[in-house]
Write an enzyme that holds these catalytic residues in place. Structure first.
Site, PDB file in Angstrom:
ATOM      1  N   LEU A  49      21.221  -3.969  61.322  1.00 33.11           N
ATOM      2  CA  LEU A  49      19.941  -3.370  60.926  1.00 33.11           C
ATOM      3  C   LEU A  49      19.800  -3.350  59.406  1.00 33.11           C
ATOM      4  O   LEU A  49      18.727  -3.643  58.873  1.00 33.11           O
ATOM      5  CB  LEU A  49      19.837  -1.947  61.488  1.00 33.11           C
ATOM      6  CG  LEU A  49      19.689  -1.858  63.012  1.00 33.11           C
ATOM      7  CD1 LEU A  49      19.963  -0.441  63.494  1.00 33.11           C
ATOM      8  CD2 LEU A  49      18.292  -2.303  63.439  1.00 33.11           C
ATOM      9  N   LYS A  81      26.324  15.221  81.423  1.00 31.70           N
ATOM     10  CA  LYS A  81      25.483  14.145  81.950  1.00 31.70           C
ATOM     11  C   LYS A  81      26.080  13.580  83.248  1.00 31.70           C
ATOM     12  O   LYS A  81      25.361  13.335  84.218  1.00 31.70           O
ATOM     13  CB  LYS A  81      25.331  13.039  80.903  1.00 31.70           C
ATOM     14  CG  LYS A  81      24.290  12.006  81.253  1.00 31.70           C
ATOM     15  CD  LYS A  81      23.826  11.242  80.035  1.00 31.70           C
ATOM     16  CE  LYS A  81      22.640  10.367  80.357  1.00 31.70           C
ATOM     17  NZ  LYS A  81      22.051   9.751  79.192  1.00 31.70           N
ATOM     18  N   ARG A 133      12.987   1.159  77.169  1.00 33.99           N
ATOM     19  CA  ARG A 133      12.061   2.219  77.600  1.00 33.99           C
ATOM     20  C   ARG A 133      11.104   2.432  76.448  1.00 33.99           C
ATOM     21  O   ARG A 133      11.504   2.904  75.390  1.00 33.99           O
ATOM     22  CB  ARG A 133      12.809   3.510  77.909  1.00 33.99           C
ATOM     23  CG  ARG A 133      13.427   3.480  79.268  1.00 33.99           C
ATOM     24  CD  ARG A 133      13.877   4.853  79.700  1.00 33.99           C
ATOM     25  NE  ARG A 133      14.539   4.732  80.986  1.00 33.99           N
ATOM     26  CZ  ARG A 133      15.526   5.501  81.397  1.00 33.99           C
ATOM     27  NH1 ARG A 133      15.956   6.472  80.619  1.00 33.99           N
ATOM     28  NH2 ARG A 133      16.061   5.332  82.579  1.00 33.99           N
ATOM     29  N   GLU A 141       5.378  12.954  79.300  1.00 37.83           N
ATOM     30  CA  GLU A 141       4.351  13.996  79.527  1.00 37.83           C
ATOM     31  C   GLU A 141       4.333  15.053  78.431  1.00 37.83           C
ATOM     32  O   GLU A 141       3.280  15.569  78.051  1.00 37.83           O
ATOM     33  CB  GLU A 141       4.626  14.690  80.854  1.00 37.83           C
ATOM     34  CG  GLU A 141       3.619  14.329  81.926  1.00 37.83           C
ATOM     35  CD  GLU A 141       3.969  14.977  83.242  1.00 37.83           C
ATOM     36  OE1 GLU A 141       4.170  16.209  83.246  1.00 37.83           O
ATOM     37  OE2 GLU A 141       4.039  14.237  84.243  1.00 37.83           O
ATOM     38  N   GLU A 167      22.839   2.746  72.532  1.00 38.51           N
ATOM     39  CA  GLU A 167      21.427   3.116  72.660  1.00 38.51           C
ATOM     40  C   GLU A 167      20.800   3.123  71.264  1.00 38.51           C
ATOM     41  O   GLU A 167      21.309   3.784  70.356  1.00 38.51           O
ATOM     42  CB  GLU A 167      21.255   4.499  73.285  1.00 38.51           C
ATOM     43  CG  GLU A 167      19.767   4.784  73.492  1.00 38.51           C
ATOM     44  CD  GLU A 167      19.455   6.216  73.884  1.00 38.51           C
ATOM     45  OE1 GLU A 167      18.908   6.412  74.972  1.00 38.51           O
ATOM     46  OE2 GLU A 167      19.753   7.125  73.094  1.00 38.51           O
ATOM     47  N   HIS A 183      13.089  19.183  70.210  1.00 35.36           N
ATOM     48  CA  HIS A 183      14.477  19.296  70.658  1.00 35.36           C
ATOM     49  C   HIS A 183      15.023  20.693  70.320  1.00 35.36           C
ATOM     50  O   HIS A 183      15.634  21.351  71.157  1.00 35.36           O
ATOM     51  CB  HIS A 183      15.321  18.205  69.978  1.00 35.36           C
ATOM     52  CG  HIS A 183      16.734  18.170  70.462  1.00 35.36           C
ATOM     53  ND1 HIS A 183      17.748  18.830  69.813  1.00 35.36           N
ATOM     54  CD2 HIS A 183      17.299  17.572  71.540  1.00 35.36           C
ATOM     55  CE1 HIS A 183      18.879  18.634  70.466  1.00 35.36           C
ATOM     56  NE2 HIS A 183      18.628  17.878  71.520  1.00 35.36           N
TER      57      HIS A 183
END
Ligand code: 0O2
Length: 232
Positions: A49, A81, A133, A141, A167, A183
């Site tokens: 990057l 998780k 995604r 929402e 990710e 958050h």
């Protein structure tokens, strides 16, 4: 040092402690080796990057990336998780099922930068795109916007090459500002955010989306003006 301390496990969370008194703790060495692998994968992605950003600066006098953040998912968050998904708590299960142990967050100036960066990164020969995604085209929402990619990057070790998932979350400065507050609020309210605050956050997310597209439109206009001045 106590193993609980190494794993940063909350001493009050006895249920969690009982459930992991097995393979993960006995496999401390394996766990640390796995962490080293994810940490190396983060370095690979960061370097890629940074190189892209520098190239843009040299050729187009523009830095698409405002800043890069990264983190390794904490052990208690990994275990939570796995438990939430009813998965076995083991190193193999982590490797096979959790793709966000290594996380890189790229904060961009403009929306179009997000897609440039995603495209240029995923086009690289040694990168495999596992999942996209797009919460910008399809916001959640609650108003959350961000582009999430799961990519696989090779990490070259002394005896073997491992393909490690990372990710990559890419978002604008404004989207990041929103996500941090949301958050924090969700964490403080322990998931029960009052309805009026939820609604205000949705409103803010919509205003931010408008602001992001207007800022981008102004930026494009300013580039055109600049080109006219230079006679391009
Ligand atoms: P942390 O603290 O970042 O580790 P999956 O199991 O991968 O299919 P998951 O993990 O929900 O499902 O995937 P998704 O939707 O891509 O979200 C992954 C991460 O995106 C989250 O990680 C958050 O960092 C961020 N994220 C997703 N939705 C929201 C949101 O509504 N608000 C904010 N502020 N961040 C969000 P973790 O694991 O939740 O946490």
């Amino acid at each position: 040092m106590e193993l609980r301390e190494i794993f940063k496990i909350n001493l009050a969370d006895e249920d969690l402690w009982d459930d992991i008194n097995g393979e993960v703790l006995l496999n401390l060495k394996g766990f640390l080796a796995q962490q080293q692998l994810y940490s190396a994968a983060i370095k690979e992605i960061r370097t890629k990057l940074e190189i892209l950003d520098e190239e843009f600066q040299v050729h187009y006098d523009h830095n698409p990336i405002h800043n890069i953040e990264f983190r390794l998912k904490s052990p208690d968050s990994i275990i939570k998780k796995l438990k939430r998904k009813n998965l076995e708590i083991s190193l193999d299960s982590i490797w096979n099922n959790i793709y966000d142990i290594a996380g890189v967050r790229v904060i961009c100036n403009y929306i179009q930068d997000i897609y440039y960066i995603a495209d240029l990164l995923t086009k690289q020969d040694d990168i495999k795109l596992l999942r996209v995604r797009d919460y910008i085209k399809n916001p959640k929402e609650n108003g959350y916007r961000s582009l999430h990619l799961i990519v696989q990057v090779p990490v070259f070790l002394a005896k073997e090459t491992k393909l490690v998932p990372v990710e990559v979350q890419i978002r604008t400065i404004a989207m990041d500002f929103w996500a941090s507050l949301e958050h924090k609020l969700r964490y403080k309210a322990k998931e029960n955010v009052p309805e009026n605050l939820k609604k205000r956050l949705i409103d803010c997310a919509e205003q931010i989306a408008k602001l992001d597209s207007e800022m981008q439109a102004i930026y494009i206009e300013s580039k055109k003006l600049n080109n006219v001045k230079k006679g391009k």
